[in-house]
Scaffold this active site. Structure first.
Site, PDB file in Angstrom:
ATOM      1  N   LYS A  92       0.868  -1.181   0.000  1.00 36.05           N
ATOM      2  CA  LYS A  92       0.000   0.000   0.000  1.00 36.05           C
ATOM      3  C   LYS A  92       0.906   1.232   0.000  1.00 36.05           C
ATOM      4  CE  LYS A  92      -4.134  -1.905   1.914  1.00 36.05           C
ATOM      5  NZ  LYS A  92      -3.611  -3.301   1.902  1.00 36.05           N
ATOM      6  N   ASP A 126      -1.486  -2.136  -4.215  1.00 28.41           N
ATOM      7  CA  ASP A 126      -2.908  -2.098  -3.871  1.00 28.41           C
ATOM      8  C   ASP A 126      -3.482  -0.716  -4.171  1.00 28.41           C
ATOM      9  OD1 ASP A 126      -2.868  -4.688  -2.889  1.00 28.41           O
ATOM     10  OD2 ASP A 126      -2.888  -4.102  -0.767  1.00 28.41           O
ATOM     11  N   GLN A 156     -10.429  -0.236  -9.554  1.00 23.79           N
ATOM     12  CA  GLN A 156     -11.673  -0.532  -8.825  1.00 23.79           C
ATOM     13  C   GLN A 156     -12.890  -0.208  -9.698  1.00 23.79           C
ATOM     14  OE1 GLN A 156     -10.430   2.465  -6.140  1.00 23.79           O
ATOM     15  NE2 GLN A 156      -9.932   1.067  -4.471  1.00 23.79           N
ATOM     16  N   ARG A 177      -4.784  -5.848 -11.310  1.00 26.81           N
ATOM     17  CA  ARG A 177      -5.771  -6.573 -10.499  1.00 26.81           C
ATOM     18  C   ARG A 177      -7.070  -5.768 -10.589  1.00 26.81           C
ATOM     19  NH1 ARG A 177      -4.649  -6.099  -4.517  1.00 26.81           N
ATOM     20  NH2 ARG A 177      -3.226  -7.853  -4.756  1.00 26.81           N
ATOM     21  N   LYS A 180     -13.813  -4.753  -7.198  1.00 28.40           N
ATOM     22  CA  LYS A 180     -14.901  -3.769  -7.083  1.00 28.40           C
ATOM     23  C   LYS A 180     -14.429  -2.518  -6.351  1.00 28.40           C
ATOM     24  CE  LYS A 180     -18.799  -6.994  -7.002  1.00 28.40           C
ATOM     25  NZ  LYS A 180     -19.859  -7.581  -6.160  1.00 28.40           N
ATOM     26  N   GLY A 181     -13.574  -2.693  -5.354  1.00 33.29           N
ATOM     27  CA  GLY A 181     -13.142  -1.563  -4.519  1.00 33.29           C
ATOM     28  C   GLY A 181     -13.813  -1.645  -3.166  1.00 33.29           C
ATOM     29  N   THR A 219     -12.417 -11.254  -7.322  1.00 35.47           N
ATOM     30  CA  THR A 219     -13.808 -11.184  -6.868  1.00 35.47           C
ATOM     31  C   THR A 219     -14.250 -12.522  -6.296  1.00 35.47           C
ATOM     32  OG1 THR A 219     -16.076 -10.674  -7.535  1.00 35.47           O
ATOM     33  CG2 THR A 219     -14.718 -11.788  -9.170  1.00 35.47           C
ATOM     34  N   HIS A 220     -15.223 -12.446  -5.377  1.00 34.83           N
ATOM     35  CA  HIS A 220     -15.874 -13.669  -4.875  1.00 34.83           C
ATOM     36  C   HIS A 220     -17.317 -13.715  -5.342  1.00 34.83           C
ATOM     37  CE1 HIS A 220     -13.121 -11.804  -1.923  1.00 34.83           C
ATOM     38  NE2 HIS A 220     -12.548 -12.981  -1.973  1.00 34.83           N
ATOM     39  N   ARG A 279     -10.827  -1.686  10.855  1.00 36.52           N
ATOM     40  CA  ARG A 279     -10.888  -0.674   9.801  1.00 36.52           C
ATOM     41  C   ARG A 279     -11.670  -1.199   8.606  1.00 36.52           C
ATOM     42  NH1 ARG A 279      -6.031   1.231  10.189  1.00 36.52           N
ATOM     43  NH2 ARG A 279      -5.105  -0.171   8.693  1.00 36.52           N
ATOM     44  N   ARG A 280     -11.391  -2.461   8.238  1.00 38.51           N
ATOM     45  CA  ARG A 280     -12.145  -3.053   7.120  1.00 38.51           C
ATOM     46  C   ARG A 280     -13.649  -2.996   7.422  1.00 38.51           C
ATOM     47  NH1 ARG A 280      -7.645  -3.375   5.166  1.00 38.51           N
ATOM     48  NH2 ARG A 280      -8.360  -1.313   4.613  1.00 38.51           N
TER      49      ARG A 280
HETATM   50  C1  LIG Z   1      -7.291 -10.546  -4.009  1.00 35.37           C
HETATM   51  C2  LIG Z   1      -8.050  -9.314  -3.699  1.00 35.37           C
HETATM   52  C3  LIG Z   1      -7.392  -8.119  -3.602  1.00 35.37           C
HETATM   53  C4  LIG Z   1      -8.082  -6.939  -3.350  1.00 35.37           C
HETATM   54  N1  LIG Z   1      -7.413  -5.746  -3.364  1.00 35.37           N
HETATM   55  C5  LIG Z   1      -8.096  -4.609  -3.224  1.00 35.37           C
HETATM   56  C6  LIG Z   1      -7.479  -3.340  -3.375  1.00 35.37           C
HETATM   57  O1  LIG Z   1      -6.284  -3.227  -3.639  1.00 35.37           O
HETATM   58  N2  LIG Z   1      -8.232  -2.236  -3.201  1.00 35.37           N
HETATM   59  C7  LIG Z   1      -9.562  -2.300  -2.920  1.00 35.37           C
HETATM   60  O2  LIG Z   1     -10.210  -1.249  -2.810  1.00 35.37           O
HETATM   61  N3  LIG Z   1     -10.185  -3.495  -2.764  1.00 35.37           N
HETATM   62  C8  LIG Z   1      -9.489  -4.631  -2.920  1.00 35.37           C
HETATM   63  N4  LIG Z   1     -10.140  -5.837  -2.799  1.00 35.37           N
HETATM   64  C9  LIG Z   1     -11.512  -5.872  -2.245  1.00 35.37           C
HETATM   65  C10 LIG Z   1     -12.559  -5.796  -3.321  1.00 35.37           C
HETATM   66  O3  LIG Z   1     -12.514  -4.521  -3.888  1.00 35.37           O
HETATM   67  C11 LIG Z   1     -13.965  -6.063  -2.751  1.00 35.37           C
HETATM   68  O4  LIG Z   1     -14.271  -5.135  -1.775  1.00 35.37           O
HETATM   69  C12 LIG Z   1     -14.157  -7.434  -2.152  1.00 35.37           C
HETATM   70  O5  LIG Z   1     -13.467  -8.400  -2.887  1.00 35.37           O
HETATM   71  C13 LIG Z   1     -15.642  -7.786  -2.151  1.00 35.37           C
HETATM   72  O6  LIG Z   1     -16.152  -7.729  -3.460  1.00 35.37           O
HETATM   73  P1  LIG Z   1     -16.607  -8.997  -4.290  1.00 35.37           P
HETATM   74  O7  LIG Z   1     -16.252  -8.761  -5.722  1.00 35.37           O
HETATM   75  O8  LIG Z   1     -16.048 -10.224  -3.698  1.00 35.37           O
HETATM   76  O9  LIG Z   1     -18.177  -8.916  -4.267  1.00 35.37           O
HETATM   77  P2  LIG Z   1     -19.249  -8.872  -2.990  1.00 35.37           P
HETATM   78  O10 LIG Z   1     -20.525  -8.691  -3.677  1.00 35.37           O
HETATM   79  O11 LIG Z   1     -18.789  -7.901  -2.008  1.00 35.37           O
HETATM   80  O12 LIG Z   1     -19.066 -10.306  -2.455  1.00 35.37           O
HETATM   81  C14 LIG Z   1     -19.590 -11.452  -3.093  1.00 35.37           C
HETATM   82  C15 LIG Z   1     -19.700 -12.565  -2.074  1.00 35.37           C
HETATM   83  O13 LIG Z   1     -18.394 -12.938  -1.631  1.00 35.37           O
HETATM   84  C16 LIG Z   1     -18.389 -13.179  -0.230  1.00 35.37           C
HETATM   85  N5  LIG Z   1     -17.460 -12.220   0.390  1.00 35.37           N
HETATM   86  C17 LIG Z   1     -16.896 -11.158  -0.179  1.00 35.37           C
HETATM   87  N6  LIG Z   1     -16.026 -10.555   0.669  1.00 35.37           N
HETATM   88  C18 LIG Z   1     -16.066 -11.243   1.805  1.00 35.37           C
HETATM   89  C19 LIG Z   1     -15.398 -11.146   3.070  1.00 35.37           C
HETATM   90  N7  LIG Z   1     -14.493 -10.185   3.337  1.00 35.37           N
HETATM   91  N8  LIG Z   1     -15.672 -12.085   4.034  1.00 35.37           N
HETATM   92  C20 LIG Z   1     -16.534 -13.075   3.791  1.00 35.37           C
HETATM   93  N9  LIG Z   1     -17.200 -13.224   2.611  1.00 35.37           N
HETATM   94  C21 LIG Z   1     -16.968 -12.324   1.643  1.00 35.37           C
HETATM   95  C22 LIG Z   1     -19.805 -13.046   0.223  1.00 35.37           C
HETATM   96  O14 LIG Z   1     -20.397 -14.319   0.160  1.00 35.37           O
HETATM   97  C23 LIG Z   1     -20.429 -12.143  -0.801  1.00 35.37           C
HETATM   98  O15 LIG Z   1     -21.803 -12.326  -0.914  1.00 35.37           O
HETATM   99  C24 LIG Z   1      -9.475  -7.009  -3.112  1.00 35.37           C
HETATM  100  C25 LIG Z   1     -10.149  -8.216  -3.213  1.00 35.37           C
HETATM  101  C26 LIG Z   1      -9.470  -9.355  -3.512  1.00 35.37           C
HETATM  102  C27 LIG Z   1     -10.220 -10.629  -3.661  1.00 35.37           C
END
Ligand SMILES: Cc1cc2nc3c(=O)[nH]c(=O)nc-3n(C[C@H](O)[C@H](O)[C@H](O)COP(=O)(O)OP(=O)(O)OC[C@H]3O[C@@H](n4cnc5c(N)ncnc54)[C@H](O)[C@@H]3O)c2cc1C
Length: 301
Positions: A92, A126, A156, A177, A180-181, A219-220, A279-280
């Site tokens: 970061k 990041d 993002q 990478r 969503k952000g 993404t998840h 913080r998260r």
């Molecule tokens: C490898 C990686 C690196 C990242 N780096 C950055 C970055 O540099 N800057 C930045 O702003 N963001 C970063 N993020 C965070 C990202 O921006 C999202 O906020 C986060 O991944 C949740 O978005 P999603 O696409 O998974 O969708 P969501 O709609 O938020 O999640 C989809 C589903 O995934 C599951 N899920 C998601 N997150 C979590 C959690 N923390 N705990 C438990 N279950 C969860 C839930 O089941 C949810 O319903 C990163 C994410 C990943 C995976």
């Protein structure tokens, strides 16, 4: 999980005793030490997953704190090499001094990227709050201009500017990478609708792939994973990767690996695990909902 409930949960979180927060964050953080990170990365590698190690400790006020973090990243890069781990590092820029002085931050980041280059490794910068986006992309461009190819950025899809950023970075064919952000940003600069953020993610992915970028699809979100799978169909596995956070949807990650896709797990470690978790949670109350769902065993697929 309803938004109101998420926010209510965030308000009571500071009152939750440390052992409980620790139990919850155990799943998302490798542990307090570099040895913990190495142990977790080894387990991930054995399961066919790559990693990227993140040193916790984001807010700093003094140049010396930023230098200390450069030294810690040196240790991480050495440990990865010594242990033969399949892991990059994620940094970061605020931790490397961006809020103190841009030139200092550039110098610190170059040190980490240079060290990584010497050991054949890669540094992912990041992306943080929108107030840092422009400077972060400028520093990335500066590093590429100095000849470093082992560095990548994060974009993002929540931000309205992201497609423009992709176009303006196109000459660098950036390694990106895409996520969503995590930071909640105001409507003027960021999409607020869930589907809008998803649609912008897909548009950004299309633009990046069209431009020949290597993309870490972070993404998840099942819908986005499916959309992305359609888009990478026919590509070689080395031409893209999926990325997930440690502890989130591990079974889905296993399936991606079984299906022949590369998957990288973001693996944070450090003493400041409580601060990081809190913080998260404060930044994005939705995470509180995930944690509550976890406690009731709703997640994990
Ligand atoms: C490898 C990686 C690196 C990242 N780096 C950055 C970055 O540099 N800057 C930045 O702003 N963001 C970063 N993020 C965070 C990202 O921006 C999202 O906020 C986060 O991944 C949740 O978005 P999603 O696409 O998974 O969708 P969501 O709609 O938020 O999640 C989809 C589903 O995934 C599951 N899920 C998601 N997150 C979590 C959690 N923390 N705990 C438990 N279950 C969860 C839930 O089941 C949810 O319903 C990163 C994410 C990943 C995976």
């Amino acid at each position: 999980m309803g938004n109101v409930l998420d926010r209510a949960l965030v308000r009571v979180l500071p009152a939750i005793p440390t052992p409980i927060v620790r139990k919850v964050s155990n799943r998302y953080i490798a542990g307090p030490t570099l040895d913990d990170a190495c142990r977790v990365v080894r387990e991930l590698n054995e399961a066919g997953k790559m990693a990227t190690i993140d040193v916790l400790g984001e807010h700093i006020d003094e140049p010396e704190q930023a230098r200390a973090l450069v030294r810690e990243h040196d240790q991480v890069l050495d440990a990865i090499e010594r242990n033969g781990l399949d892991s990059t590092v994620s940094v970061k820029l605020t931790a490397l001094g961006l809020s103190i002085d841009r030139a200092l931050c550039l110098e610190n980041t170059e040190d980490v990227v240079k060290h990584a280059a010497e050991s054949g490794n890669f540094v992912r910068i990041d992306m943080e709050e929108s107030t840092h986006t422009t400077q972060t992309l400028e520093i990335y461009r500066e590093l590429r201009g100095r000849g470093y190819d082992n560095v990548g950025v994060v974009l993002q899809s929540r931000l309205r500017r992201t497609l423009r950023d992709i176009r303006s970075l196109a000459d660098l064919k950036p390694n990106v990478r895409l996520c969503k952000g995590i930071y909640l940003e105001p409507p003027l600069i960021a999409y607020q609708g869930y589907q809008e953020v998803r649609d912008n993610f897909v548009a950004a992915l299309d633009l990046l792939l069209d431009g020949g970028s290597y993309v870490g699809i972070a993404t998840h979100d099942e819908w986005l994973i499916e959309q992305s799978l359609e888009r990478v169909r026919g590509m070689e596995p080395e031409e893209y990767e999926f990325q997930m956070l440690l502890g989130v949807r591990p079974l889905r990650g296993d399936k991606l690996v079984r299906d022949g896709h590369r998957l990288r797990i973001y693996t944070p470690y450090g003493q400041r695990w409580r601060e990081y978790s809190m913080r998260r949670l404060q930044e994005n109350p939705k995470i509180a909902g995930y944690i509550l769902a976890d406690l009731f065993g709703i997640n994990g697929s």
